[in-house]
Design a protein around this motif. Structure first.
Motif, short mmCIF file in Angstrom:
data_model
loop_
_atom_site.label_atom_id
_atom_site.label_comp_id
_atom_site.label_asym_id
_atom_site.label_seq_id
_atom_site.Cartn_x
_atom_site.Cartn_y
_atom_site.Cartn_z
N LEU A 82 0.78 -1.01 0.13
CA LEU A 82 0.02 -0.06 -0.18
C LEU A 82 0.79 1.09 -0.15
O LEU A 82 0.49 2.20 -0.70
CB LEU A 82 -1.11 -0.01 1.25
N ALA A 83 1.96 1.32 0.65
CA ALA A 83 2.73 2.53 0.67
C ALA A 83 3.54 2.68 -0.63
O ALA A 83 3.47 3.68 -0.95
CB ALA A 83 3.99 2.30 1.50
N GLU A 84 3.88 1.60 -1.25
CA GLU A 84 4.40 1.74 -2.58
C GLU A 84 3.44 2.23 -3.72
O GLU A 84 3.94 3.03 -4.61
CB GLU A 84 5.06 0.43 -3.01
N LEU A 85 2.07 2.08 -3.40
CA LEU A 85 0.95 2.52 -4.32
C LEU A 85 0.54 3.83 -4.00
O LEU A 85 -0.39 4.28 -4.44
CB LEU A 85 0.05 1.49 -4.33
N GLY A 86 1.26 4.28 -2.89
CA GLY A 86 0.73 5.64 -2.53
C GLY A 86 -0.65 5.63 -1.56
O GLY A 86 -1.45 6.70 -1.41
N LEU A 87 -0.82 4.64 -1.05
CA LEU A 87 -2.16 4.24 -0.22
C LEU A 87 -2.08 4.17 1.32
O LEU A 87 -3.15 3.94 1.77
CB LEU A 87 -2.88 3.00 -0.96
N ALA A 88 -0.93 4.63 1.90
CA ALA A 88 -0.78 4.43 2.98
C ALA A 88 -1.61 5.54 3.95
O ALA A 88 -2.21 5.05 5.05
CB ALA A 88 0.68 4.98 3.58
N ASP A 89 -1.82 6.51 3.48
CA ASP A 89 -2.68 7.57 4.32
C ASP A 89 -4.12 6.90 4.28
O ASP A 89 -5.09 6.91 4.86
CB ASP A 89 -2.85 8.82 3.59
N ALA A 90 -4.57 6.56 3.00
CA ALA A 90 -6.09 6.04 2.80
C ALA A 90 -6.25 4.67 3.48
O ALA A 90 -7.45 4.43 4.29
CB ALA A 90 -6.10 5.42 1.32
N PHE A 91 -5.07 3.83 3.73
CA PHE A 91 -5.19 2.59 4.79
C PHE A 91 -5.23 3.05 6.03
O PHE A 91 -6.18 2.51 6.95
CB PHE A 91 -3.88 1.76 4.53
#
Length: 399
Positions: A82-91
């Motif tokens: 998720l971090a590599e996809l730029g989704l850390a905040d969304a997670f």
């Protein structure tokens, strides 16, 4: 009648990469069969690196069916993806740190082990599978999704790659075929004769809007999950972010047991009575979980796993990820390893887009070693969890 979707064929042809008739280098046509968590990570990662990929998913849409319960995502695998996809905040916005809480009980209802991290100290928060899939979909272009495509067969192309055939009559060609199509993978047969083996039977029931409709049960389950273990049985309950509680029954039995029960045609009261009969002498607060479930909510399936250490000879035009490659018992690693597979396969392809042999060989060598270790540990946990003295054994395991 010819039902071939010429739009799909044109899409994949226009985004190729090997060498075309003019000698121009082109990007490889990549077909990802399966739009589950691992397949979506792979497709999202490839698109973020400028490599188009098309996902073929048998479901007709994202909300075509229930997506199951929640998952605990691990920092080194699922959260990394998720971090590599730029989704850390969304997670962080969607996940539930409190869902990490776990109690293990014995058949008498006594708590023998507890995991309840202090606020802010947990490392593996829970997220609903449906919410996770929607997050991942945000990184896959809508034009890259082909819904309602059930793969029925493949054909090796003379110049390399595969032609794919789908149940609706569509067909398309690709240079690299990635089987992300789950434990009963169709693509797997192109690489190995290995097949999943039966482990146990799993029944899932649901309590919708549990806090309002079954407050005593909701309080008993708590913010996360519980497992009551013993007598070769596992009675579990897990919170979901939608306010429901999923109750599960797992038992060691043969692969035809669920079919023989004919739960779908039974009266609900009879179903409840038969489930109670599996737990003679168990504490009433445990078996009361079954009584609280919504009538008609039972869904059954067999738990299977690929033989630990399954490998195959690498090919440049086909590979597997997730459950298709290394189906494991459901003890917390399967989805995480599938997500990491997607990251590492995308990286290998982007670093060697002009040499798929090198890309696939490198990806599979790492994946084989990593997942063999995870599968061996998962098999031990599954065996321990369905032992006659499972609660005591897990108490010792968690220390």
């Amino acid at each position: 009648m010819d039902t071939t979707d010429t739009t799909d064929t044109a899409d994949t042809t226009d985004t190729t990469d090997a060498t075309d008739a003019t000698g121009t280098t082109r990007k490889p046509r990549i077909a990802v069969v399966g739009g589950g968590i691992g397949g979506l990570v792979l497709a999202g990662m490839l698109h973020s690196r400028g490599i188009p990929a098309t996902v073929y998913e048998r479901d007709t849409g994202l909300d075509a069916r229930a997506q199951g319960g929640s998952l605990d995502l691990h920092p080194e695998s699922g959260q990394r993806a998720l971090a590599e996809l730029g989704l850390a905040d969304a997670f962080r916005a969607e996940s539930r740190p409190e869902g990490e809480a776990l109690r293990i009980l014995d058949p008498a209802g006594d708590t023998v082990a507890r995991h309840a991290p202090e606020p802010g100290s947990g490392r593996r928060p829970e997220v609903d599978r449906g919410a996770l899939r929607k997050m991942l979909m945000s990184r896959v272009p809508e034009t890259a999704m082909r819904w309602g495509r059930h793969l029925t067969g493949t054909e090796q192309l003379p110049a390399g790659g595969h032609r794919l055939f789908f149940a609706d009559g569509d067909r398309t060609d690709c240079d690299l075929l990635v089987g992300a199509d789950g434990g009963r993978s169709t693509v797997r047969a192109l690489l190995t004769d290995a097949r999943p083996v039966h482990l146990s039977a799993y029944l899932q029931l649901t309590i919708v809007d549990a806090d309002r409709r079954q407050p005593h049960v909701a309080e008993f389950v708590g913010p996360g999950s519980l497992m009551a273990l013993g007598d070769n049985l596992n009675l579990g309950a897990q919170r979901s972010g939608d306010g429901s509680i999923r109750v599960s029954v797992t038992l060691r039995t043969d692969d035809g047991w669920i079919d023989r029960q004919r739960f779908g045609g039974a009266e609900w009261a009879d179903t409840v009575t038969r489930l109670h009969a599996l737990f003679p002498g168990w504490a009433p607060e445990l078996t009361g979980l079954i009584d609280a479930c919504d009538p008609g909510s039972l869904v059954g399936r067999n738990i299977e796993a690929m033989p630990v250490g399954t490998r195959w000879r690498s090919r440049q035009d086909v590979t597997l990820l997730g459950d298709a490659a290394h189906l494991m018992p459901p003890v917390g690693e399967g989805a995480n390893q599938a997500m990491l597979d997607g990251v590492l396969l995308a990286r290998a392809v982007s670093e060697h887009s002009d040499d798929l042999t090198t890309a696939i060989t490198a990806y599979e060598a790492e994946m084989f070693d990593r997942t063999a270790e995870m599968a061996e540990g998962s098999a031990r946990m599954e065996e321990m969890g369905l032992a006659p003295d499972a609660a005591e054994r897990l108490k010792s395991f968690f220390g």
